[in-house]
Design a protein around this motif. Sequence first.
Motif, mmCIF file in Angstrom:
data_model
loop_
_atom_site.group_PDB
_atom_site.id
_atom_site.type_symbol
_atom_site.label_atom_id
_atom_site.label_comp_id
_atom_site.label_asym_id
_atom_site.label_seq_id
_atom_site.Cartn_x
_atom_site.Cartn_y
_atom_site.Cartn_z
ATOM 1 N N ARG A 125 0.891 -1.225 0.044
ATOM 2 C CA ARG A 125 0.004 -0.141 0.086
ATOM 3 C C ARG A 125 0.800 1.126 -0.003
ATOM 4 N N ARG A 126 1.934 1.373 0.840
ATOM 5 C CA ARG A 126 2.739 2.429 0.908
ATOM 6 C C ARG A 126 3.307 2.679 -0.485
ATOM 7 N N TRP B 197 2.461 2.062 -3.266
ATOM 8 C CA TRP B 197 1.150 2.546 -4.263
ATOM 9 C C TRP B 197 0.786 3.765 -4.107
ATOM 10 N N ILE B 198 0.683 4.136 -2.947
ATOM 11 C CA ILE B 198 0.318 5.447 -2.323
ATOM 12 C C ILE B 198 1.347 6.476 -2.674
ATOM 13 N N SER B 199 2.672 6.164 -2.191
ATOM 14 C CA SER B 199 3.814 6.837 -2.779
ATOM 15 C C SER B 199 3.758 7.454 -4.181
ATOM 16 N N VAL C 269 1.045 9.961 -4.750
ATOM 17 C CA VAL C 269 1.267 11.239 -4.059
ATOM 18 C C VAL C 269 2.175 12.197 -4.652
ATOM 19 N N THR D 144 -2.557 17.623 3.820
ATOM 20 C CA THR D 144 -3.655 16.734 3.546
ATOM 21 C C THR D 144 -4.914 17.510 4.950
ATOM 22 N N VAL E 53 -7.644 10.335 -8.420
ATOM 23 C CA VAL E 53 -7.575 10.605 -7.057
ATOM 24 C C VAL E 53 -8.390 11.871 -6.773
ATOM 25 N N GLU F 220 -9.505 0.028 6.007
ATOM 26 C CA GLU F 220 -9.624 0.302 4.501
ATOM 27 C C GLU F 220 -10.053 -1.048 3.802
ATOM 28 N N SER G 216 -8.801 7.743 7.961
ATOM 29 C CA SER G 216 -7.564 7.682 8.671
ATOM 30 C C SER G 216 -7.370 8.965 9.735
#
Length: 316
Positions: free
Chosen positions: A16-17, A19-21, A24, A53, A137, A222, A235
Amino acid sequence: MEGDLEDCLLNKVDLRRQWISQMVEEVQKVVHHLTTEISYQDFRFQAIPYCDTYNENIKDPEGLQQWLGVEQFLKSPGQWHEADVNIEGDIVPAKVLQVFRKLVENAIETCHLSDRVHILMDHLVVRVVVETSAGQVELQLTPAVDIPTAWSKKAQWPSCLKRWPSPETVQCIKSFGFSLLACSSYHWQLSFLRAEQVLLEQLDEDGGCRRKCFQALRQMKEDVWCPGTRPVITSYHLQTVLFWTCEKYPYPKDWQVFSRGFLRLVRKLHKCVSQRFLKHYFVRKSNLLQYASSCELDALAQTLAFFLKDPQISLP
Protein backbone atom coordinates in the motif's frame (compact mmCIF):
# COMPACT_ATOMS: atom_id res chain seq x y z
CA MET A 1 -2.75 -13.26 16.09
CA GLU A 2 -0.39 -15.77 14.56
CA GLY A 3 2.99 -14.70 13.21
CA ASP A 4 2.24 -15.61 9.59
CA LEU A 5 -0.95 -13.54 9.69
CA GLU A 6 1.02 -10.60 11.06
CA ASP A 7 3.52 -10.98 8.21
CA CYS A 8 0.66 -11.07 5.70
CA LEU A 9 -0.80 -7.87 7.07
CA LEU A 10 2.52 -6.01 7.19
CA ASN A 11 3.36 -7.13 3.64
CA LYS A 12 0.02 -5.67 2.57
CA VAL A 13 0.96 -2.44 4.35
CA ASP A 14 4.25 -2.25 2.42
CA LEU A 15 2.49 -2.73 -0.91
CA ARG A 16 0.00 0.00 0.00
CA ARG A 17 2.79 2.42 0.88
CA GLN A 18 4.50 1.86 -2.48
CA TRP A 19 1.23 2.38 -4.34
CA ILE A 20 0.31 5.50 -2.36
CA SER A 21 3.77 7.07 -2.68
CA GLN A 22 3.60 6.83 -6.47
CA MET A 23 0.21 8.56 -6.59
CA VAL A 24 1.21 11.18 -4.03
CA GLU A 25 4.29 12.17 -6.04
CA GLU A 26 2.22 12.71 -9.18
CA VAL A 27 -0.54 14.57 -7.35
CA GLN A 28 1.91 16.84 -5.53
CA LYS A 29 3.40 17.99 -8.85
CA VAL A 30 -0.05 18.81 -10.21
CA VAL A 31 -1.11 20.67 -7.05
CA HIS A 32 2.14 22.65 -6.98
CA HIS A 33 1.66 23.59 -10.64
CA LEU A 34 -1.90 24.73 -10.02
CA THR A 35 -1.20 26.67 -6.84
CA THR A 36 1.81 28.39 -8.38
CA GLU A 37 -0.43 29.65 -11.18
CA ILE A 38 -3.09 30.67 -8.64
CA SER A 39 -0.51 32.73 -6.73
CA TYR A 40 0.32 34.56 -9.97
CA GLN A 41 -3.35 35.36 -10.49
CA ASP A 42 -4.03 36.47 -6.90
CA PHE A 43 -1.13 37.17 -4.52
CA ARG A 44 -3.38 36.57 -1.49
CA PHE A 45 -2.96 32.85 -2.18
CA GLN A 46 0.50 31.26 -1.96
CA ALA A 47 1.81 28.24 -3.84
CA ILE A 48 2.54 25.08 -1.87
CA PRO A 49 5.48 22.79 -2.77
CA TYR A 50 3.68 19.75 -1.41
CA CYS A 51 0.08 18.66 -0.87
CA ASP A 52 -1.14 19.29 2.67
CA THR A 53 -3.80 16.85 3.75
CA TYR A 54 -7.16 17.37 5.35
CA ASN A 55 -9.83 14.73 5.66
CA GLU A 56 -13.03 16.02 4.11
CA ASN A 57 -15.09 13.19 5.57
CA ILE A 58 -15.15 14.82 9.01
CA LYS A 59 -17.73 17.60 9.43
CA ASP A 60 -16.76 20.55 11.64
CA PRO A 61 -17.35 19.96 15.34
CA GLU A 62 -18.36 23.27 16.88
CA GLY A 63 -15.35 23.29 19.17
CA LEU A 64 -13.05 23.54 16.16
CA GLN A 65 -14.76 26.61 14.69
CA GLN A 66 -13.35 30.13 14.93
CA TRP A 67 -13.87 33.60 13.49
CA LEU A 68 -11.07 35.27 11.55
CA GLY A 69 -10.91 39.07 11.61
CA VAL A 70 -8.81 41.13 9.25
CA GLU A 71 -7.11 42.84 12.20
CA GLN A 72 -5.38 39.53 13.00
CA PHE A 73 -3.07 40.07 10.03
CA LEU A 74 0.02 42.07 10.96
CA LYS A 75 1.12 42.75 7.39
CA SER A 76 -0.80 44.29 4.48
CA PRO A 77 -4.31 44.01 5.97
CA GLY A 78 -5.72 46.12 3.13
CA GLN A 79 -5.78 43.20 0.72
CA TRP A 80 -8.19 41.36 3.01
CA HIS A 81 -10.58 44.31 3.33
CA GLU A 82 -11.80 43.75 -0.22
CA ALA A 83 -15.48 42.93 -0.52
CA ASP A 84 -14.86 39.68 -2.38
CA VAL A 85 -13.65 38.05 0.86
CA ASN A 86 -14.71 40.40 3.68
CA ILE A 87 -17.91 41.31 5.50
CA GLU A 88 -17.65 44.07 8.12
CA GLY A 89 -14.09 43.20 9.08
CA ASP A 90 -14.51 39.41 9.11
CA ILE A 91 -12.85 37.28 6.47
CA VAL A 92 -15.59 34.86 5.45
CA PRO A 93 -14.63 31.30 4.41
CA ALA A 94 -17.52 30.98 1.95
CA LYS A 95 -16.40 34.13 0.10
CA VAL A 96 -12.75 33.01 0.12
CA LEU A 97 -13.81 29.65 -1.33
CA GLN A 98 -15.86 31.36 -4.02
CA VAL A 99 -12.82 33.35 -5.13
CA PHE A 100 -10.58 30.29 -4.81
CA ARG A 101 -12.86 28.07 -6.93
CA LYS A 102 -12.69 30.53 -9.80
CA LEU A 103 -8.91 30.71 -9.48
CA VAL A 104 -8.67 26.90 -9.60
CA GLU A 105 -10.88 26.76 -12.71
CA ASN A 106 -8.71 29.37 -14.43
CA ALA A 107 -5.47 27.66 -13.39
CA ILE A 108 -6.58 24.30 -14.82
CA GLU A 109 -7.10 25.98 -18.20
CA THR A 110 -3.96 28.14 -18.07
CA CYS A 111 -1.74 25.18 -17.06
CA HIS A 112 -3.26 23.02 -19.83
CA LEU A 113 -4.31 20.40 -17.31
CA SER A 114 -7.92 19.98 -18.49
CA ASP A 115 -7.18 16.43 -19.63
CA ARG A 116 -5.82 15.44 -16.19
CA VAL A 117 -7.70 17.58 -13.66
CA HIS A 118 -11.46 17.97 -13.38
CA ILE A 119 -13.18 20.19 -10.83
CA LEU A 120 -16.24 18.66 -9.18
CA MET A 121 -19.48 20.50 -8.61
CA ASP A 122 -20.02 21.17 -4.92
CA HIS A 123 -22.08 23.75 -3.10
CA LEU A 124 -19.11 25.02 -1.07
CA VAL A 125 -15.78 23.19 -0.92
CA VAL A 126 -13.41 22.83 -3.88
CA ARG A 127 -12.92 19.23 -4.96
CA VAL A 128 -10.96 18.06 -7.98
CA VAL A 129 -10.22 14.70 -9.57
CA VAL A 130 -6.64 14.14 -10.73
CA GLU A 131 -5.76 11.43 -13.25
CA THR A 132 -2.58 9.55 -12.26
CA SER A 133 -0.84 6.50 -13.67
CA ALA A 134 -2.26 4.49 -10.78
CA GLY A 135 -5.84 5.73 -11.21
CA GLN A 136 -8.03 8.67 -10.26
CA VAL A 137 -7.44 10.59 -7.03
CA GLU A 138 -10.08 12.88 -5.56
CA LEU A 139 -8.76 15.88 -3.62
CA GLN A 140 -10.25 18.63 -1.56
CA LEU A 141 -8.30 21.86 -1.98
CA THR A 142 -8.73 23.98 1.13
CA PRO A 143 -7.33 27.50 1.61
CA ALA A 144 -5.51 27.75 4.93
CA VAL A 145 -4.25 30.60 7.08
CA ASP A 146 -1.19 29.78 9.19
CA ILE A 147 -1.00 31.23 12.71
CA PRO A 148 2.69 30.63 13.52
CA THR A 149 4.40 30.93 16.91
CA ALA A 150 1.04 30.98 18.72
CA TRP A 151 -1.08 28.23 20.22
CA SER A 152 -4.86 28.19 20.08
CA LYS A 153 -6.61 29.03 23.33
CA LYS A 154 -9.14 26.29 22.53
CA ALA A 155 -6.39 23.66 22.61
CA GLN A 156 -5.86 22.97 26.31
CA TRP A 157 -3.03 20.54 25.67
CA PRO A 158 -1.28 18.65 27.09
CA SER A 159 -2.99 17.50 30.26
CA CYS A 160 -1.02 17.61 33.46
CA LEU A 161 1.17 14.69 34.48
CA LYS A 162 1.20 13.06 31.03
CA ARG A 163 4.36 11.16 30.08
CA TRP A 164 3.71 11.17 26.32
CA PRO A 165 4.80 13.06 24.37
CA SER A 166 7.93 14.33 26.10
CA PRO A 167 8.07 17.95 27.34
CA GLU A 168 10.65 18.69 24.63
CA THR A 169 8.30 17.42 21.92
CA VAL A 170 5.40 19.40 23.37
CA GLN A 171 7.48 22.59 23.30
CA CYS A 172 8.52 21.90 19.71
CA ILE A 173 4.94 21.23 18.61
CA LYS A 174 3.56 24.40 20.16
CA SER A 175 6.26 26.49 18.50
CA PHE A 176 4.75 25.68 15.09
CA GLY A 177 1.40 27.22 16.01
CA PHE A 178 -1.76 26.15 14.20
CA SER A 179 -3.79 26.86 11.07
CA LEU A 180 -7.30 27.89 10.11
CA LEU A 181 -9.05 26.14 7.20
CA ALA A 182 -11.74 27.58 4.93
CA CYS A 183 -14.08 24.62 4.63
CA SER A 184 -17.44 25.89 5.87
CA SER A 185 -19.65 28.90 5.29
CA TYR A 186 -18.89 31.35 8.12
CA HIS A 187 -16.48 29.78 10.61
CA TRP A 188 -12.86 28.84 10.02
CA GLN A 189 -11.84 25.41 11.24
CA LEU A 190 -8.89 24.89 13.56
CA SER A 191 -6.20 22.63 12.16
CA PHE A 192 -3.10 21.21 13.86
CA LEU A 193 -1.57 19.53 10.83
CA ARG A 194 2.04 20.43 11.58
CA ALA A 195 1.68 19.39 15.22
CA GLU A 196 0.24 16.05 14.12
CA GLN A 197 3.06 15.56 11.62
CA VAL A 198 5.67 16.09 14.35
CA LEU A 199 3.95 13.54 16.60
CA LEU A 200 3.89 10.99 13.77
CA GLU A 201 7.52 11.64 12.83
CA GLN A 202 8.71 11.05 16.39
CA LEU A 203 6.46 8.09 17.19
CA ASP A 204 9.12 5.42 17.55
CA GLU A 205 12.19 7.30 18.71
CA ASP A 206 12.39 4.79 21.57
CA GLY A 207 12.44 1.86 19.14
CA GLY A 208 8.77 0.89 19.52
CA CYS A 209 6.31 -0.40 16.93
CA ARG A 210 3.62 2.28 17.15
CA ARG A 211 3.87 3.23 13.46
CA LYS A 212 3.56 -0.38 12.29
CA CYS A 213 0.53 -0.88 14.54
CA PHE A 214 -1.10 2.27 13.17
CA GLN A 215 -0.40 1.29 9.55
CA ALA A 216 -1.86 -2.16 10.17
CA LEU A 217 -4.94 -0.64 11.80
CA ARG A 218 -5.44 1.60 8.77
CA GLN A 219 -4.97 -1.32 6.40
CA MET A 220 -7.64 -3.38 8.15
CA LYS A 221 -9.99 -0.41 8.21
CA GLU A 222 -9.62 0.19 4.49
CA ASP A 223 -9.70 -3.43 3.33
CA VAL A 224 -12.00 -5.21 5.77
CA TRP A 225 -13.78 -3.22 8.46
CA CYS A 226 -14.74 0.02 6.77
CA PRO A 227 -13.96 0.10 3.01
CA GLY A 228 -15.29 2.56 0.48
CA THR A 229 -14.78 6.14 -0.64
CA ARG A 230 -16.89 7.69 2.15
CA PRO A 231 -16.13 5.55 5.23
CA VAL A 232 -17.68 6.40 8.57
CA ILE A 233 -14.19 6.07 10.11
CA THR A 234 -11.30 7.79 8.34
CA SER A 235 -7.54 7.75 8.71
CA TYR A 236 -7.82 10.93 10.77
CA HIS A 237 -10.03 9.12 13.28
CA LEU A 238 -7.47 6.31 13.47
CA GLN A 239 -4.64 8.79 13.94
CA THR A 240 -6.52 10.31 16.88
CA VAL A 241 -7.05 6.84 18.35
CA LEU A 242 -3.30 6.29 18.03
CA PHE A 243 -2.41 9.50 19.86
CA TRP A 244 -4.79 8.79 22.75
CA THR A 245 -3.45 5.23 23.06
CA CYS A 246 0.17 6.42 23.02
CA GLU A 247 -0.68 8.86 25.81
CA LYS A 248 -2.29 6.09 27.89
CA TYR A 249 0.59 3.68 27.23
CA PRO A 250 3.66 5.97 27.18
CA TYR A 251 6.46 3.51 27.96
CA PRO A 252 8.73 1.77 25.41
CA LYS A 253 7.88 -1.62 26.94
CA ASP A 254 4.24 -1.10 25.92
CA TRP A 255 5.20 -1.07 22.22
CA GLN A 256 7.72 -3.85 21.82
CA VAL A 257 5.32 -6.59 20.66
CA PHE A 258 3.38 -5.84 17.48
CA SER A 259 0.34 -8.03 18.19
CA ARG A 260 -0.21 -6.47 21.64
CA GLY A 261 0.14 -2.94 20.34
CA PHE A 262 -2.14 -3.58 17.38
CA LEU A 263 -4.90 -5.15 19.46
CA ARG A 264 -4.59 -2.31 21.97
CA LEU A 265 -5.44 0.13 19.16
CA VAL A 266 -8.34 -2.04 17.99
CA ARG A 267 -9.79 -2.11 21.52
CA LYS A 268 -9.55 1.69 21.79
CA LEU A 269 -11.21 2.08 18.38
CA HIS A 270 -13.98 -0.33 19.38
CA LYS A 271 -14.63 1.62 22.58
CA CYS A 272 -14.83 4.95 20.74
CA VAL A 273 -17.10 3.58 18.01
CA SER A 274 -19.37 1.84 20.53
CA GLN A 275 -19.73 5.03 22.58
CA ARG A 276 -19.95 7.19 19.43
CA PHE A 277 -17.42 9.46 21.05
CA LEU A 278 -13.84 10.29 20.04
CA LYS A 279 -12.25 13.40 21.50
CA HIS A 280 -10.12 15.56 19.24
CA TYR A 281 -6.57 15.14 20.51
CA PHE A 282 -5.86 18.87 20.92
CA VAL A 283 -9.32 20.41 21.32
CA ARG A 284 -10.67 17.92 23.79
CA LYS A 285 -14.20 19.28 24.02
CA SER A 286 -14.80 18.32 20.39
CA ASN A 287 -16.25 14.93 19.46
CA LEU A 288 -14.97 13.81 16.05
CA LEU A 289 -17.87 11.34 15.77
CA GLN A 290 -20.49 13.98 16.48
CA TYR A 291 -21.99 13.89 12.99
CA ALA A 292 -21.15 10.30 12.04
CA SER A 293 -23.96 7.91 11.11
CA SER A 294 -25.14 6.04 14.22
CA CYS A 295 -26.18 3.02 12.15
CA GLU A 296 -22.78 2.78 10.48
CA LEU A 297 -20.97 3.19 13.80
CA ASP A 298 -23.08 0.46 15.41
CA ALA A 299 -22.38 -1.89 12.51
CA LEU A 300 -18.66 -1.21 12.73
CA ALA A 301 -18.70 -1.73 16.50
CA GLN A 302 -20.20 -5.17 15.96
CA THR A 303 -17.58 -6.01 13.32
CA LEU A 304 -14.77 -4.95 15.65
CA ALA A 305 -16.27 -6.94 18.53
CA PHE A 306 -16.25 -10.10 16.38
CA PHE A 307 -12.65 -9.46 15.41
CA LEU A 308 -11.54 -8.97 19.02
CA LYS A 309 -13.13 -12.28 20.00
CA ASP A 310 -11.12 -14.04 17.28
CA PRO A 311 -8.45 -11.70 15.92
CA GLN A 312 -7.80 -13.41 12.63
CA ILE A 313 -6.86 -11.35 9.59
CA SER A 314 -8.76 -12.03 6.39
CA LEU A 315 -7.51 -9.62 3.73
CA PRO A 316 -9.17 -9.63 0.30
